[in-house]
Design a protein around this motif. Structure first.
Motif, PDB file in Angstrom:
ATOM      1  N   ALA A   1       0.843  -1.201   0.000  1.00 42.32           N
ATOM      2  CA  ALA A   1       0.000   0.000   0.000  1.00 42.32           C
ATOM      3  C   ALA A   1       0.873   1.243   0.000  1.00 42.32           C
ATOM      4  O   ALA A   1       1.948   1.262   0.612  1.00 42.32           O
TER       5      ALA A   1
ATOM      6  N   GLU B   1      -6.318  -1.904   6.896  1.00 35.89           N
ATOM      7  CA  GLU B   1      -7.325  -2.075   5.851  1.00 35.89           C
ATOM      8  C   GLU B   1      -6.758  -1.697   4.484  1.00 35.89           C
ATOM      9  O   GLU B   1      -7.031  -2.370   3.473  1.00 35.89           O
ATOM     10  N   GLU B   2      -5.968  -0.616   4.432  1.00 38.64           N
ATOM     11  CA  GLU B   2      -5.363  -0.194   3.173  1.00 38.64           C
ATOM     12  C   GLU B   2      -4.362  -1.231   2.666  1.00 38.64           C
ATOM     13  O   GLU B   2      -4.283  -1.490   1.450  1.00 38.64           O
TER      14      GLU B   2
ATOM     15  N   GLU C   1      -4.430  -4.475   3.326  1.00 39.21           N
ATOM     16  CA  GLU C   1      -5.188  -5.639   2.863  1.00 39.21           C
ATOM     17  C   GLU C   1      -5.791  -5.379   1.487  1.00 39.21           C
ATOM     18  O   GLU C   1      -5.793  -6.264   0.614  1.00 39.21           O
ATOM     19  N   ALA C   2      -6.271  -4.165   1.288  1.00 39.69           N
ATOM     20  CA  ALA C   2      -6.868  -3.825  -0.005  1.00 39.69           C
ATOM     21  C   ALA C   2      -5.826  -3.851  -1.118  1.00 39.69           C
ATOM     22  O   ALA C   2      -6.097  -4.307  -2.240  1.00 39.69           O
TER      23      ALA C   2
ATOM     24  N   GLU D   1      -5.122  -7.425  -1.970  1.00 43.50           N
ATOM     25  CA  GLU D   1      -6.238  -8.002  -2.725  1.00 43.50           C
ATOM     26  C   GLU D   1      -6.179  -7.565  -4.186  1.00 43.50           C
ATOM     27  O   GLU D   1      -6.421  -8.368  -5.101  1.00 43.50           O
ATOM     28  N   ALA D   2      -5.828  -6.302  -4.400  1.00 47.27           N
ATOM     29  CA  ALA D   2      -5.707  -5.809  -5.777  1.00 47.27           C
ATOM     30  C   ALA D   2      -4.556  -6.496  -6.498  1.00 47.27           C
ATOM     31  O   ALA D   2      -4.659  -6.827  -7.698  1.00 47.27           O
TER      32      ALA D   2
ATOM     33  N   LYS E   1      -5.604 -10.000  -7.470  1.00 45.08           N
ATOM     34  CA  LYS E   1      -6.475  -9.974  -8.640  1.00 45.08           C
ATOM     35  C   LYS E   1      -5.657  -9.781  -9.919  1.00 45.08           C
ATOM     36  O   LYS E   1      -5.870 -10.469 -10.925  1.00 45.08           O
TER      37      LYS E   1
END
Length: 535
Positions: free
Chosen positions: A274, A290-291, A293-294, A297-298, A301
């Protein structure tokens, strides 16, 4: 299995050294690459300040000339064993890690006794130590390794004596060079600690009070002579029966294919870290959980999409700049390498893919190929004429330390041509070439042994030298000039092709099987207090 080497990548990264460069970690483990069974010849002087400090702390006073081992009826004294014990690569590598401030990442500590440190599975893998030593102490490993080296030296020295072979002039020059290096280290010790030591006292700080200057010279002479025998036709005679035993070699391959095979793969790294931000005052703000983890996740993907794109068309991997080709001989790969377990699974075929989670990233890994490299190695000699700028005495700057100019390369070329012509005028023999290499070559790795490199594999040398050596039309006696601009020491090489040699895997197999053979054939006994001596 030993740690990874730097591999020749798809993007054709140039080597930065005369012999192909290795990253820091692998420079440290290279000396133990062949571990218990490989030819373990020590060339040079291992002088490490931290090792000295450690020895001063716990190394006891030895009695002079105490016999510690007998090999096939010949006695060996403490100093001879100390020479091999303390030149073990684990100790010198530990010092190198300490010099770079990386001691915490090295499994052996210079601040503790070897007898009080246990070899773990991870340490054995990193250091190239055979599995049989896992769970034992480093002291046991150092002693057993020293004994194996002593048996090897004993056999090669005996073969030299039986065949009337004595130390060459270049071997004697190498010993003098090593003594000069020892004295330089002794001077550095004086500079660092303000203590002046004689050569003998300095040696005793490294190897213990049983070592004398004359014994040290004897150790170097025996070691150097053994090295010369190993690189001679005599060693081929000693191992001829093994080399001719195709069944034994095939059995060896079947047992060691997970180290002898070559494997290549592609990988792409998808960043999942991040981004950091700054507040209104300009202070850096770490991303929230949270940032983070996001971001991962990106990345996952994106990695999945890339895998889906290439998994059915391997040509897309070869043409995609995101992917880098990596790999090499499996012996030089580690279980910690990205995708190791996936790549080693039975039945892998070209184009097989997977996505692996890393630290703040994901890897897309694509299997390419696995095979036994049966190509020949080569033996050659060379003379390196270094390209160095002339220093202008009217300036404060040392221009000779700057990157070599075109004029410097031209001067090196002219000098190389002169030496080549001198060699041809003197008869153009291999022996005459070797003499000139000792006199003129700037390559410190070979300018005391006639510029000789043996059993060199394709890809080991800088590109220009490598291409010349492995030209399909190359034959014994060929010579030529090639430029070297991709090295820590640049200039022109005068090359002399000696001959092709056995493939790397066969050289490995023959040396290992020979080592097993001589350990079985030579009776080794040790004194009862051996372990207390080296404690």
């Amino acid at each position: 299995m030993s740690a990874s080497r730097e591999k020749k990548q798809r993007k054709e990264q140039s080597s930065s050294n005369w012999v192909s460069s290795r990253d820091l970690k692998n420079q440290q483990v290279e000396a133990s690459r062949r571990r218990r069974d490989r030819i373990y010849i020590i060339i040079g002087v291992v002088v490490a300040v931290l090792i000295i400090a450690l020895l001063l702390w716990y190394f006891g006073v030895f009695s002079q000339d105490k016999v510690v081992a007998t090999i096939d009826g010949e006695d060996y004294v403490e100093g001879q064993m100390a020479y091999y014990y303390y030149n073990n690569s684990v100790l010198s590598n530990a010092q190198a890690y300490a010099n770079y401030g990386m001691s915490d990442s090295y499994p052996y500590s210079l601040d503790e006794k070897a007898s009080e440190q246990t070899i773990t599975e991870d340490a054995a893998e990193m250091l190239g130590i055979d599995e049989e030593y896992i769970g034992g102490t480093y002291q046991e490993y150092f002693i057993q390794s020293a004994l194996r080296s002593m048996v090897q030296e004993h056999v090669l020295k005996k073969a030299a004596e039986e065949n009337g072979i004595t130390l060459s002039e270049s071997g004697e020059e190498s010993i003098e060079s090593n003594l000069e290096s020892l004295d330089e280290s002794r001077e550095n010790y004086l500079t660092s600690y303000g203590v002046s030591l004689s050569r003998t006292k300095y040696l005793q700080m490294i190897y213990g009070d049983s070592m004398t200057e004359s014994l040290y010279k004897t150790c170097m002479e025996n070691n150097e002579l053994s090295y010369e025998v190993y690189n001679s036709d005599l060693f081929n005679e000693l191992t001829a029966d093994i080399a001719d035993d195709e069944e034994a070699l095939d059995d060896y391959y079947d047992e060691h294919k997970d180290t002898l095979d070559t494997l290549y793969y592609y990988y792409a790294t998808i960043d999942g870290a991040a981004e950091t931000t700054t507040d209104e005052d300009g202070n850096e703000v770490e991303p929230t959980e949270e940032e983070s983890e996001a971001a991962m996740e990106a990345a996952k993907k994106e990695a999945d999409e890339l895998e889906e794109k290439v998994k059915d068309d391997f040509s897309l991997v070869e043409d995609d700049e995101q992917f880098t080709r990596a790999g090499g001989v499996l012996e030089n790969m580690s279980e910690s390498d990205t995708g190791y377990d996936f790549l080693m699974e039975s039945g892998r075929k070209q184009g097989d893919t997977t996505v692996i989670e890393g630290t703040d990233c994901y890897y897309v890994v694509v299997f390419d190929e696995r095979y036994l490299d049966t190509s020949d190695t080569v033996d050659f000699r060379h003379i390196l004429i270094e390209a160095v700028n002339e220093d202008d005495p009217d300036t404060e700057e040392d221009e000779s330390a700057d990157e070599a100019t075109e004029e410097a390369f031209d001067a090196a070329y002219e000098r190389a041509e002169e030496i080549e012509q001198q060699w041809l005028d003197e008869g153009g023999t291999e022996d005459q070439f070797a003499a000139l290499a000792n006199e003129y070559s700037a390559d410190t790795g070979s300018n005391t042994n006639g510029g000789l490199y043996t059993k060199v594999a394709n890809g080991d040398m800088v590109d220009t030298v490598n291409e010349w050596l492995f030209d399909s039309d190359r034959k014994s006696g060929d010579y030529g000039l090639v430029i070297n601009e991709d090295s820590s020491v640049v200039g022109w090489h005068i090359l002399y092709y000696v001959s092709s040699d056995l493939p790397v895997w066969k050289n490995t197999a023959i040396e290992d099987l020979w080592m097993d053979q001589i350990m079985e054939e030579n009776t080794v006994t040790t004194c009862d207090d051996l372990y207390s001596i080296f404690d």
